[in-house]
Design an enzyme around this catalytic site. Structure first.
Site, PDB file in Angstrom:
ATOM      1  N   ARG A   1       5.261 -16.388  -3.745  1.00 28.83           N
ATOM      2  CA  ARG A   1       6.547 -16.486  -3.670  1.00 28.83           C
ATOM      3  C   ARG A   1       7.400 -16.006  -4.811  1.00 28.83           C
ATOM      4  O   ARG A   1       7.078 -15.981  -5.711  1.00 28.83           O
ATOM      5  CB  ARG A   1       7.144 -17.861  -3.433  1.00 28.83           C
ATOM      6  CG  ARG A   1       6.798 -18.609  -2.072  1.00 28.83           C
ATOM      7  CD  ARG A   1       6.911 -19.896  -2.036  1.00 28.83           C
ATOM      8  NE  ARG A   1       8.108 -20.948  -2.746  1.00 28.83           N
ATOM      9  CZ  ARG A   1       8.498 -21.857  -2.520  1.00 28.83           C
ATOM     10  NH1 ARG A   1       7.831 -22.743  -1.789  1.00 28.83           N
ATOM     11  NH2 ARG A   1       9.533 -22.559  -3.468  1.00 28.83           N
TER      12      ARG A   1
ATOM     13  N   LYS B   1       5.615 -32.007  -3.158  1.00 23.93           N
ATOM     14  CA  LYS B   1       6.356 -32.721  -2.055  1.00 23.93           C
ATOM     15  C   LYS B   1       6.100 -32.025  -0.717  1.00 23.93           C
ATOM     16  O   LYS B   1       5.826 -32.704   0.315  1.00 23.93           O
ATOM     17  CB  LYS B   1       8.002 -32.305  -2.429  1.00 23.93           C
ATOM     18  CG  LYS B   1       8.505 -32.828  -3.803  1.00 23.93           C
ATOM     19  CD  LYS B   1      10.096 -32.546  -3.865  1.00 23.93           C
ATOM     20  CE  LYS B   1      10.322 -31.165  -3.885  1.00 23.93           C
ATOM     21  NZ  LYS B   1       9.882 -30.403  -5.135  1.00 23.93           N
TER      22      LYS B   1
ATOM     23  N   ARG C   1      14.586 -22.627 -11.980  1.00 26.57           N
ATOM     24  CA  ARG C   1      14.302 -23.675 -11.009  1.00 26.57           C
ATOM     25  C   ARG C   1      14.252 -24.978 -11.649  1.00 26.57           C
ATOM     26  O   ARG C   1      14.805 -26.163 -11.332  1.00 26.57           O
ATOM     27  CB  ARG C   1      13.175 -23.664  -9.933  1.00 26.57           C
ATOM     28  CG  ARG C   1      13.583 -22.467  -9.092  1.00 26.57           C
ATOM     29  CD  ARG C   1      12.269 -21.987  -8.485  1.00 26.57           C
ATOM     30  NE  ARG C   1      11.211 -23.005  -7.714  1.00 26.57           N
ATOM     31  CZ  ARG C   1      10.094 -23.009  -7.517  1.00 26.57           C
ATOM     32  NH1 ARG C   1       9.520 -21.775  -7.874  1.00 26.57           N
ATOM     33  NH2 ARG C   1       9.500 -23.699  -6.579  1.00 26.57           N
TER      34      ARG C   1
ATOM     35  N   ARG D   1      19.185 -32.373  -3.470  1.00 28.22           N
ATOM     36  CA  ARG D   1      19.150 -31.913  -4.896  1.00 28.22           C
ATOM     37  C   ARG D   1      20.406 -32.150  -5.834  1.00 28.22           C
ATOM     38  O   ARG D   1      20.511 -31.633  -6.635  1.00 28.22           O
ATOM     39  CB  ARG D   1      18.693 -30.508  -4.841  1.00 28.22           C
ATOM     40  CG  ARG D   1      17.202 -30.312  -4.124  1.00 28.22           C
ATOM     41  CD  ARG D   1      16.659 -29.029  -4.110  1.00 28.22           C
ATOM     42  NE  ARG D   1      15.695 -28.748  -3.232  1.00 28.22           N
ATOM     43  CZ  ARG D   1      14.383 -28.342  -3.183  1.00 28.22           C
ATOM     44  NH1 ARG D   1      14.204 -27.542  -4.442  1.00 28.22           N
ATOM     45  NH2 ARG D   1      13.677 -28.410  -2.220  1.00 28.22           N
TER      46      ARG D   1
ATOM     47  N   ARG E   1       0.124 -20.582  -7.594  1.00 28.14           N
ATOM     48  CA  ARG E   1       0.313 -20.660  -6.154  1.00 28.14           C
ATOM     49  C   ARG E   1       0.278 -19.222  -5.370  1.00 28.14           C
ATOM     50  O   ARG E   1       1.030 -18.450  -5.715  1.00 28.14           O
ATOM     51  CB  ARG E   1       1.626 -21.468  -5.969  1.00 28.14           C
ATOM     52  CG  ARG E   1       1.928 -21.456  -4.517  1.00 28.14           C
ATOM     53  CD  ARG E   1       3.127 -22.584  -4.018  1.00 28.14           C
ATOM     54  NE  ARG E   1       4.328 -22.401  -4.435  1.00 28.14           N
ATOM     55  CZ  ARG E   1       5.225 -23.185  -4.547  1.00 28.14           C
ATOM     56  NH1 ARG E   1       5.181 -24.264  -3.799  1.00 28.14           N
ATOM     57  NH2 ARG E   1       6.416 -22.827  -4.946  1.00 28.14           N
TER      58      ARG E   1
HETATM   59  P1  AP5 Z   1       3.723 -27.870  -3.351  1.00 27.87           P
HETATM   60  O1  AP5 Z   1       3.282 -29.027  -2.497  1.00 27.87           O
HETATM   61  O2  AP5 Z   1       4.281 -26.567  -2.818  1.00 27.87           O
HETATM   62  O3  AP5 Z   1       5.011 -28.416  -4.246  1.00 27.87           O
HETATM   63  P2  AP5 Z   1       6.387 -28.606  -4.019  1.00 27.87           P
HETATM   64  O4  AP5 Z   1       6.907 -29.647  -4.640  1.00 27.87           O
HETATM   65  O5  AP5 Z   1       6.864 -28.576  -2.406  1.00 27.87           O
HETATM   66  O6  AP5 Z   1       6.904 -27.369  -4.637  1.00 27.87           O
HETATM   67  P3  AP5 Z   1       7.898 -26.303  -3.943  1.00 27.87           P
HETATM   68  O7  AP5 Z   1       8.015 -25.086  -5.163  1.00 27.87           O
HETATM   69  O8  AP5 Z   1       7.846 -25.807  -2.832  1.00 27.87           O
HETATM   70  O9  AP5 Z   1       9.223 -27.075  -4.503  1.00 27.87           O
HETATM   71  P4  AP5 Z   1      10.903 -26.600  -4.569  1.00 27.87           P
HETATM   72  O10 AP5 Z   1      11.440 -27.837  -4.331  1.00 27.87           O
HETATM   73  O11 AP5 Z   1      10.891 -25.736  -5.765  1.00 27.87           O
HETATM   74  O12 AP5 Z   1      10.798 -25.339  -3.550  1.00 27.87           O
HETATM   75  P5  AP5 Z   1      11.641 -25.546  -2.107  1.00 27.87           P
HETATM   76  O13 AP5 Z   1      10.687 -24.688  -1.037  1.00 27.87           O
HETATM   77  O14 AP5 Z   1      11.442 -26.903  -1.656  1.00 27.87           O
HETATM   78  O15 AP5 Z   1       2.545 -27.708  -4.258  1.00 27.87           O
HETATM   79  C1  AP5 Z   1       2.774 -26.562  -5.458  1.00 27.87           C
HETATM   80  C2  AP5 Z   1       1.345 -25.923  -5.768  1.00 27.87           C
HETATM   81  O16 AP5 Z   1       0.594 -26.888  -6.243  1.00 27.87           O
HETATM   82  C3  AP5 Z   1       0.681 -25.447  -4.309  1.00 27.87           C
HETATM   83  O17 AP5 Z   1       0.101 -24.282  -4.756  1.00 27.87           O
HETATM   84  C4  AP5 Z   1      -0.200 -26.549  -3.953  1.00 27.87           C
HETATM   85  O18 AP5 Z   1      -1.337 -26.055  -3.304  1.00 27.87           O
HETATM   86  C5  AP5 Z   1      -0.535 -27.201  -5.561  1.00 27.87           C
HETATM   87  N1  AP5 Z   1      -0.853 -28.571  -5.358  1.00 27.87           N
HETATM   88  C6  AP5 Z   1      -0.183 -29.583  -4.573  1.00 27.87           C
HETATM   89  N2  AP5 Z   1      -0.564 -30.817  -4.763  1.00 27.87           N
HETATM   90  C7  AP5 Z   1      -1.586 -30.600  -5.852  1.00 27.87           C
HETATM   91  C8  AP5 Z   1      -2.304 -31.379  -6.742  1.00 27.87           C
HETATM   92  N3  AP5 Z   1      -2.431 -32.385  -6.561  1.00 27.87           N
HETATM   93  N4  AP5 Z   1      -3.406 -30.887  -7.383  1.00 27.87           N
HETATM   94  C9  AP5 Z   1      -3.224 -29.443  -7.658  1.00 27.87           C
HETATM   95  N5  AP5 Z   1      -2.656 -28.803  -7.183  1.00 27.87           N
HETATM   96  C10 AP5 Z   1      -1.596 -29.063  -6.224  1.00 27.87           C
HETATM   97  O19 AP5 Z   1      12.953 -24.860  -2.097  1.00 27.87           O
HETATM   98  C11 AP5 Z   1      12.916 -23.230  -2.213  1.00 27.87           C
HETATM   99  C12 AP5 Z   1      14.413 -23.005  -2.853  1.00 27.87           C
HETATM  100  O20 AP5 Z   1      15.327 -23.329  -1.469  1.00 27.87           O
HETATM  101  C13 AP5 Z   1      15.207 -23.524  -3.840  1.00 27.87           C
HETATM  102  O21 AP5 Z   1      14.750 -23.202  -5.178  1.00 27.87           O
HETATM  103  C14 AP5 Z   1      16.514 -23.640  -3.535  1.00 27.87           C
HETATM  104  O22 AP5 Z   1      16.938 -22.373  -3.655  1.00 27.87           O
HETATM  105  C15 AP5 Z   1      16.433 -23.703  -2.012  1.00 27.87           C
HETATM  106  N6  AP5 Z   1      16.650 -25.122  -1.798  1.00 27.87           N
HETATM  107  C16 AP5 Z   1      15.773 -25.917  -0.674  1.00 27.87           C
HETATM  108  N7  AP5 Z   1      16.466 -27.177  -0.624  1.00 27.87           N
HETATM  109  C17 AP5 Z   1      17.553 -26.984  -1.209  1.00 27.87           C
HETATM  110  C18 AP5 Z   1      18.693 -28.234  -1.419  1.00 27.87           C
HETATM  111  N8  AP5 Z   1      18.577 -29.364  -0.944  1.00 27.87           N
HETATM  112  N9  AP5 Z   1      19.813 -27.647  -2.286  1.00 27.87           N
HETATM  113  C19 AP5 Z   1      19.949 -26.572  -2.441  1.00 27.87           C
HETATM  114  N10 AP5 Z   1      18.896 -25.427  -2.293  1.00 27.87           N
HETATM  115  C20 AP5 Z   1      17.649 -25.852  -1.824  1.00 27.87           C
END
Ligand code: AP5
Length: 219
Positions: free
Chosen positions: A158, A13, A169, A88, A127
């Protein structure tokens, strides 16, 4: 165009959100990024959120809706926005609809990134992110310099990419976020799935094709 990206952790994402926002010429809001910035800056919100985030649990809905409201009220968001991971839980989906409605706007499209659990574990386990510019990378080691020209930052892992936090998660996604999919399907919002497996560039093209369909669906 106002777009919401949904999908499991590690589905891409963040990676695709940046690219889509750039292509559409609109800003991106990622609640994960806003929360991590608050943790780095040591604000009250950051201190409150850190424990939830480090163990992979969701941050409470009222905190998230406060972030979303403040972000969407900014004049820069008026032309459209890419929302990454902003919804979420079902109460967050209801809250986002309320915020948009107060602004006289609505969500045009929800894009669900579909990916298998094994690929999530592989991506998150491999990652690293730049501690300075926050760009995520695959196939790099902690301590490596950031490959982005002129950044000069160092790559780190991270805390929530440790195996136990990844499991938490994924459980949070299944139990609290998957119900959001049914909610949007029943809500009448244009809802489109994207296969999130493959080359990054290829996935961006898939997303852009889906967004064109969304544009047509919304007239
Ligand atoms: P990446 O693009 O970083 O994937 P992502 O879907 O953004 O993954 P995240 O881990 O950031 O999502 P998340 O939802 O768990 O965490 P967030 O930071 O939003 O890609 C992942 C890896 O794969 C990278 O290394 C990338 O290079 C690689 N990659 C990408 N595309 C690829 C491909 N096509 N092929 C191969 N490799 C690839 O949230 C963190 C925390 O914040 C949550 O756990 C929660 O505690 C809190 N939080 C955030 N939003 C909320 C909410 N709305 N409600 C409650 N808590 C929240």
């Amino acid at each position: 165009m106002n777009i919401l990206l949904l999908g499991p952790p590690g589905a891409g994402k963040g990676t695709q959100g940046e690219r889509i926002a750039e292509r559409l010429g609109v800003p991106k809001v990622a609640t994960g990024d806003v929360l991590r910035a608050a943790v780095r800056e040591g604000t009250g919100m950051g201190l409150a959120a850190k424990g939830f985030m480090d163990r992979g649990a969701l941050v409470p809905d009222d905190v998230i809706l406060g972030i979303v409201k403040e972000a969407l009220e900014a004049p820069a968001m008026a032309r459209g926005v890419v929302l990454d991971g902003v919804v979420r839980t079902v109460p967050q989906a209801e809250g986002l609809r309320r915020v948009f409605s107060e602004l006289g706007r609505s969500l045009d499209c929800v894009l669900l990134f579909e990916i298998a659990d094994e690929e999530v574990v592989r991506r998150l386990g491999g990652r690293t992110v730049c501690e300075r510019c926050q760009t995520p990378y695959m196939g790099k080691a902690p301590g490596d310099p950031c490959p982005k020209p002129g950044c000069g930052g160092k790559l780190v892992r991270r805390k929530d990419d440790e195996p136990e936090a990844i499991r938490t998660r994924m459980r949070a996604y299944r139990e609290q976020t998957e119900p959001v999919i049914a909610w949007y399907r029943g809500d009448g919002t244009t809802f489109l799935e994207v296969d999130a497996l493959g080359d990054v560039e290829e996935i961006t093209e898939r997303v852009m094709t889906r967004l064109a369909q969304c544009g047509e669906a919304n007239g």
